[in-house]
Design a protein around this motif. Structure first.
Motif, PDB file in Angstrom:
ATOM      1  N   GLY A 244      -7.430  14.199   5.363  1.00  0.00           N
ATOM      2  CA  GLY A 244      -6.550  13.598   6.373  1.00  0.00           C
ATOM      3  C   GLY A 244      -5.288  13.508   6.015  1.00  0.00           C
ATOM      4  O   GLY A 244      -5.018  13.492   4.791  1.00  0.00           O
ATOM      5  N   ASP A 245      -4.545  12.992   6.698  1.00  0.00           N
ATOM      6  CA  ASP A 245      -3.155  12.664   6.450  1.00  0.00           C
ATOM      7  C   ASP A 245      -2.739  11.405   7.093  1.00  0.00           C
ATOM      8  O   ASP A 245      -3.503  10.977   7.977  1.00  0.00           O
ATOM      9  CB  ASP A 245      -2.192  13.623   6.967  1.00  0.00           C
ATOM     10  CG  ASP A 245      -2.187  14.892   6.351  1.00  0.00           C
ATOM     11  OD1 ASP A 245      -2.422  15.088   5.074  1.00  0.00           O
ATOM     12  OD2 ASP A 245      -2.244  16.239   6.957  1.00  0.00           O
ATOM     13  N   GLY A 246      -1.943  10.597   6.763  1.00  0.00           N
ATOM     14  CA  GLY A 246      -1.249   9.419   7.375  1.00  0.00           C
ATOM     15  C   GLY A 246      -0.234   8.765   6.525  1.00  0.00           C
ATOM     16  O   GLY A 246       0.078   9.092   5.384  1.00  0.00           O
ATOM     17  N   LYS A 247       0.165   7.617   7.145  1.00  0.00           N
ATOM     18  CA  LYS A 247       1.349   6.942   6.511  1.00  0.00           C
ATOM     19  C   LYS A 247       0.914   6.285   4.870  1.00  0.00           C
ATOM     20  O   LYS A 247       1.627   6.214   4.122  1.00  0.00           O
ATOM     21  CB  LYS A 247       1.684   5.553   7.338  1.00  0.00           C
ATOM     22  CG  LYS A 247       2.932   4.674   6.993  1.00  0.00           C
ATOM     23  CD  LYS A 247       3.263   3.847   7.846  1.00  0.00           C
ATOM     24  CE  LYS A 247       4.471   3.008   7.672  1.00  0.00           C
ATOM     25  NZ  LYS A 247       4.623   1.968   8.620  1.00  0.00           N
ATOM     26  N   GLU A 248      -0.355   5.977   4.795  1.00  0.00           N
ATOM     27  CA  GLU A 248      -0.568   5.420   3.542  1.00  0.00           C
ATOM     28  C   GLU A 248      -1.360   6.615   2.541  1.00  0.00           C
ATOM     29  O   GLU A 248      -1.342   6.239   1.245  1.00  0.00           O
ATOM     30  CB  GLU A 248      -1.957   4.581   3.654  1.00  0.00           C
ATOM     31  CG  GLU A 248      -1.657   3.578   4.867  1.00  0.00           C
ATOM     32  CD  GLU A 248      -0.634   2.468   4.400  1.00  0.00           C
ATOM     33  OE1 GLU A 248      -0.582   1.960   3.138  1.00  0.00           O
ATOM     34  OE2 GLU A 248       0.238   1.819   5.078  1.00  0.00           O
TER      35      GLU A 248
END
Length: 394
Positions: A244-248
């Motif tokens: 996945g992807d994301g801010k963290e």
């Protein structure tokens, strides 16, 4: 019925597809559904989709998120108010501002208003310390209460959520629980050929006991807990795969490198189809959250996907999901601080094939309690009955 469905983050082929499944079910029953979303999406499967083209990404800071929420609120109201002969407004949170649009439209259109609570807002961001301003907190709670009061029916995603809403003074008779769905038949469609294609693309997955996380890498998802688990693991067969992807994500990659973790593999976000295939290739699923009691009520769609795939799933919290897994002998939840207990449980599954297969069979039995088809039928009945009640009163 003609239903205007408000969901800022509507997706068909990736992430959470609950709204797509609901809308498709309603269309199949002869209803007309207009979905108003912030995402770029085209009409499909008989669902009329209107996009407000409101940009939103998990990497956004809190100010940009707030701007996105309000832009969607204004644009969705503009598009929805132009719809004719509307019988029902179905609004799904988050954000909470979607509920405002729903209640305004229902009042103007003189129709039913269904409010679906996917997360307990504003409780969650307040408990997590994201929202601290006392005046803003008071305003948000008033907003929440006004939405609940006007809704003809509230759909909560867990009994814990329902209990919290009742504690706020809302009549329990106006609240129904429809959890996320276990799409068992979807997993039956995944072939060995699909799996081989991903084994070829990701050869690191071969001959390992895979503990998988697939989803958003954000603040609440607390993926750094997986790194702690990896550091605590001695079984060399176990590979922690984070998709996945994301801010963290950037910070987690740096932390994994700094800790020299060789048993952690990060993969970029994949399509919904590939995510489900990866679940069938995994041995264990992971659904973790931060150490806040309010998050115990959650109903993570990925947990139901893992159950539908027949995979034991690790959670670092208690609450209703721990209770049902224990009831069906399909695993258990662990207190957040019990990292050693969770690690030992995972290593036992990895090292004892017979025990693993027994738990896996119980997981399949548990998944049957949350079959997509059954829950969609229940939701459809709720909407029909809500409509009949209003018609009868009128």
């Amino acid at each position: 019925m003609k239903i205007v469905y408000l969901h800022q983050y509507f997706e068909k082929d990736k992430g959470g597809t609950r709204s797509y499944e609901i809308a498709k079910k309603l269309v199949a029953e002869g209803h007309q559904v207009t979905m108003i979303t912030g995402n770029n999406a085209a009409s499909c499967d008989g669902i009329t989709i209107i996009s407000t083209k409101t940009s939103y990404h998990q990497e956004f800071g809190y100010l940009r998120r707030i701007i996105s929420f309000f832009m969607y609120m204004l644009k969705s109201f503009f598009y929805a108010i132009r719809e004719k002969n509307v019988d029902m407004i179905y609004a799904t949170s988050t954000p909470l501002t979607v509920g405002l649009v729903g209640k305004w439209l229902a009042r103007i259109k003189n129709c039913e208003f269904i409010f679906e609570v996917r997360d307990l807002w504003p409780d969650v961001p307040i408990k997590l310390g994201i929202i601290k301003n006392k005046l803003l907190i008071a305003m948000l709670y008033r907003m929440e209460h006004s939405i609940y009061k006007q809704a003809d029916k509230i759909i909560a995603l867990s009994d814990g959520m329902k209990a919290d809403i009742v504690e706020k003074g809302i009549d329990a008779r106006h609240i129904e629980v429809i959890t996320n769905f276990a799409d068992i038949n979807r997993f039956k469609e995944i072939s060995v050929t699909d799996q081989i294609a991903l084994y070829t693309k990701y050869p690191q997955l071969q001959n390992r006991f895979i503990s998988l996380y697939a989803g958003t890498i954000g603040f609440v998802n607390h993926i750094d807990y997986i790194l702690k688990l990896a550091q605590n693991t001695t079984d060399e067969k176990i590979l922690y795969v984070i998709v996945g992807d994301g801010k963290e994500k950037a910070n987690l990659l740096k932390e994994a490198k700094r800790a020299a973790l060789t048993n952690v593999l990060f993969l970029d976000a994949v399509s919904k189809a590939d995510a489900l295939t990866l679940m069938t290739m995994s041995d264990v699923g992971m659904c973790f959250v931060r150490d806040e009691e309010i998050l115990n009520r959650n109903s993570q769609n990925k947990l139901f996907d893992f159950w539908a795939a027949g995979k034991p799933t690790l959670i670092n919290y208690k609450g209703w999901q721990d209770e049902v897994m224990r009831k069906f002998k399909a695993g258990q939840g662990f207190c957040y601080e019990n990292l050693d207990g969770l690690t030992a449980y995972l290593e036992d599954l990895s090292g004892h094939k017979q025990n693993y297969q027994m738990v896996q069979q119980y997981v399949k039995e548990l998944a049957n309690q949350y079959k997509k088809e059954d829950l969609l039928e229940k939701l459809s009945d709720i909407l029909q009955n809500t409509r009949k009640e209003r018609t009868t009163i009128s």
